[in-house]
Design an enzyme around this catalytic site. Sequence first.
Site, PDB file in Angstrom:
ATOM      1  N   HIS A 151      19.900 -16.154 -30.798  1.00 57.48           N
ATOM      2  CA  HIS A 151      18.890 -16.407 -31.828  1.00 57.48           C
ATOM      3  C   HIS A 151      17.551 -15.865 -31.344  1.00 57.48           C
ATOM      4  O   HIS A 151      17.396 -15.535 -30.167  1.00 57.48           O
ATOM      5  CB  HIS A 151      18.769 -17.914 -32.090  1.00 57.48           C
ATOM      6  CG  HIS A 151      18.254 -18.669 -30.894  1.00 57.48           C
ATOM      7  ND1 HIS A 151      19.090 -19.079 -29.872  1.00 57.48           N
ATOM      8  CD2 HIS A 151      16.998 -19.037 -30.529  1.00 57.48           C
ATOM      9  CE1 HIS A 151      18.356 -19.680 -28.941  1.00 57.48           C
ATOM     10  NE2 HIS A 151      17.084 -19.652 -29.308  1.00 57.48           N
TER      11      HIS A 151
ATOM     12  N   HIS B 184      12.195 -12.154 -28.877  1.00 62.84           N
ATOM     13  CA  HIS B 184      13.318 -11.650 -28.094  1.00 62.84           C
ATOM     14  C   HIS B 184      14.557 -12.496 -28.338  1.00 62.84           C
ATOM     15  O   HIS B 184      14.471 -13.621 -28.820  1.00 62.84           O
ATOM     16  CB  HIS B 184      12.987 -11.665 -26.595  1.00 62.84           C
ATOM     17  CG  HIS B 184      12.830 -13.045 -26.044  1.00 62.84           C
ATOM     18  ND1 HIS B 184      11.680 -13.799 -26.200  1.00 62.84           N
ATOM     19  CD2 HIS B 184      13.695 -13.830 -25.344  1.00 62.84           C
ATOM     20  CE1 HIS B 184      11.840 -14.974 -25.623  1.00 62.84           C
ATOM     21  NE2 HIS B 184      13.055 -15.022 -25.104  1.00 62.84           N
TER      22      HIS B 184
END
Length: 197
Positions: A39, A125
């Site tokens: 995620h 990220h």
Amino acid sequence: MILFAAVLPPPAVVAEIAAAVERSPRAERLRWSDPRDWHLTLAYYGPTSPEALGPLRERLAASAAATDPFVLALRGAGRFGDRVLWLGLGAGEPEITALAAAARAVGPGVAAHGAPGEDRRFTPHLTLARAGRPATPLAPLEAALADVAPPPWRVRRLVLLTAPPPGTAPQPGSPRYTALASWPLGGPATAPATPPG
């Protein structure tokens, strides 16, 4: 419970990243994330009381409603020193940064209910692996994954995830994170929260 807001990559993107990771060199003392847990964290609320869940859901629904769907692409590896290996963004950074700012702004609004949030510099990220102690040199892995470029996708939902308390391991064979609710981007703020699917 520990809560955070996130964006989830679709299965096709997960599959392509997983294939690239499988081809990458192996390293000792490296804990690879379960692909089911991949995620992009937008806001970390930390330990949250049950009383905060209702207000948090309402504010996240409003944040999602105020954000149009947008295209996001992951491109190439990066790292935080020799601690964390990750994939960064090749497209969609302004939109994901704006959505993250909206999700982080929710925290102070429900702090009185027990969701204080966390204010830290945002580097969008997707975490691939964490190094143990002593640290594993991550530069070779960063170089090996530099050309990873899964297909772009249209982000359509904001997701509220929960994590087990620190020091608690998930059940064997189970993902670490659980989706509690999600909201459509650009949808009505009163849309019912649904699990992603």
